[in-house]
Design a protein around this motif. Structure first.
Motif, short mmCIF file in Angstrom:
data_model
loop_
_atom_site.label_atom_id
_atom_site.label_comp_id
_atom_site.label_asym_id
_atom_site.label_seq_id
_atom_site.Cartn_x
_atom_site.Cartn_y
_atom_site.Cartn_z
N VAL A 10 0.84 -1.20 0.00
CA VAL A 10 0.00 0.00 0.00
C VAL A 10 0.87 1.25 0.00
CG1 VAL A 10 -1.64 1.33 1.40
CG2 VAL A 10 -2.01 -1.10 1.02
N LEU A 11 1.95 1.24 0.76
CA LEU A 11 2.87 2.39 0.79
C LEU A 11 3.48 2.64 -0.58
CD1 LEU A 11 4.37 4.51 2.56
CD2 LEU A 11 6.18 2.79 2.77
N LEU A 12 3.97 1.58 -1.22
CA LEU A 12 4.56 1.75 -2.55
C LEU A 12 3.52 2.22 -3.57
CD1 LEU A 12 6.92 -1.35 -2.86
CD2 LEU A 12 7.57 1.03 -2.57
N THR A 13 2.32 1.68 -3.48
CA THR A 13 1.27 2.09 -4.41
C THR A 13 0.92 3.57 -4.22
OG1 THR A 13 0.38 -0.15 -4.41
CG2 THR A 13 -1.07 1.60 -5.18
N CYS A 14 0.79 4.01 -3.00
CA CYS A 14 0.47 5.42 -2.73
C CYS A 14 1.58 6.35 -3.20
CB CYS A 14 0.20 5.63 -1.25
SG CYS A 14 -1.32 4.86 -0.68
N VAL A 15 2.83 5.99 -2.91
CA VAL A 15 3.96 6.82 -3.35
C VAL A 15 4.02 6.85 -4.88
CG1 VAL A 15 6.48 6.96 -3.39
CG2 VAL A 15 5.30 6.53 -1.25
N GLY A 16 3.77 5.72 -5.51
CA GLY A 16 3.78 5.67 -6.97
C GLY A 16 2.70 6.53 -7.60
N VAL A 17 1.50 6.48 -7.03
CA VAL A 17 0.40 7.31 -7.55
C VAL A 17 0.71 8.79 -7.36
CG1 VAL A 17 -2.02 7.93 -7.17
CG2 VAL A 17 -1.36 5.54 -7.34
N ILE A 18 1.28 9.13 -6.21
CA ILE A 18 1.65 10.54 -5.97
C ILE A 18 2.74 10.98 -6.94
CG2 ILE A 18 2.75 12.08 -4.30
CD1 ILE A 18 1.24 10.49 -2.11
N MET A 19 3.76 10.14 -7.14
CA MET A 19 4.82 10.50 -8.10
C MET A 19 4.26 10.67 -9.50
SD MET A 19 7.97 8.03 -6.91
CE MET A 19 8.87 8.25 -8.42
N TRP A 20 3.38 9.76 -9.89
CA TRP A 20 2.81 9.83 -11.23
C TRP A 20 1.93 11.06 -11.37
CZ3 TRP A 20 -2.29 9.09 -13.09
CH2 TRP A 20 -2.37 8.94 -14.47
N GLY A 21 1.15 11.37 -10.34
CA GLY A 21 0.26 12.54 -10.40
C GLY A 21 1.02 13.85 -10.41
N VAL A 22 2.07 13.95 -9.60
CA VAL A 22 2.85 15.19 -9.54
C VAL A 22 3.58 15.43 -10.87
CG1 VAL A 22 4.88 16.23 -8.44
CG2 VAL A 22 3.10 15.21 -7.05
N SER A 23 4.02 14.36 -11.51
CA SER A 23 4.72 14.52 -12.79
C SER A 23 3.74 14.64 -13.96
CB SER A 23 5.65 13.34 -13.04
OG SER A 23 4.92 12.17 -13.30
N MET A 24 2.46 14.70 -13.66
CA MET A 24 1.39 14.82 -14.66
C MET A 24 1.42 13.68 -15.67
SD MET A 24 1.06 18.83 -15.33
CE MET A 24 0.93 19.96 -13.98
N GLY A 25 1.63 12.47 -15.17
CA GLY A 25 1.56 11.28 -16.00
C GLY A 25 2.81 10.95 -16.77
N LYS A 26 3.93 11.58 -16.46
CA LYS A 26 5.15 11.35 -17.23
C LYS A 26 6.18 10.50 -16.49
CE LYS A 26 4.59 15.66 -19.67
NZ LYS A 26 5.09 17.01 -19.88
N SER A 27 5.92 10.13 -15.25
CA SER A 27 6.91 9.42 -14.45
C SER A 27 6.77 7.91 -14.63
CB SER A 27 6.73 9.76 -12.97
OG SER A 27 7.58 8.98 -12.18
N GLU A 28 7.78 7.29 -15.23
CA GLU A 28 7.78 5.84 -15.36
C GLU A 28 8.03 5.18 -14.01
OE1 GLU A 28 10.37 4.37 -18.37
OE2 GLU A 28 9.61 5.75 -19.88
#
Length: 106
Positions: A58-76
């Motif tokens: 759950v922690l990795l999923t939340c961090v990943g969603v935040i990273m992806w959202g902050v980068s506006m969908g560009k973070s692999e």
């Protein structure tokens, strides 16, 4: 050369740790059954392994969603963490079925 802390490497190491703990418990139970003892190690190890895998997943999923959202969908890396966290969350649930072990999870 890839970093030692890259998301795929972290997720693979965590999945290997969770899987190896459960497989070792299963093999210990298999040996105990052959020697005439009651097999309990797998079921005892399953509950704390599930708790750790759920929490980290759950922690990795939340961090990943935040990273992806902050980068506006560009973070692999964000997508990798999100998918890896979900897979880490699911691994301890499906591994007992594939091993043929039965435990009542309460």
């Amino acid at each position: 050369m890839s970093s030692r802390l890259s998301p795929p490497r972290i997720i693979c190491n965590l999945a290997a740790l969770v899987g190896s703990v459960l497989v070792v418990g299963f093999l210990f139970d298999l040996a105990a059954g052959w020697l005439g003892y009651a097999p309990l190690a797998f079921c005892i190890l399953l509950r704390p392994t599930l708790a750790v895998a759920y929490g980290v997943g759950v922690l990795l999923t939340c961090v990943g969603v935040i990273m992806w959202g902050v980068s506006m969908g560009k973070s692999e890396a964000g997508i990798t963490l999100t998918l890896g966290g979900m897979m880490l969350f699911i691994l301890p649930l499906v591994l007992p079925r594939y091993l043929g072990a039965e435990c009542l999870i309460q």
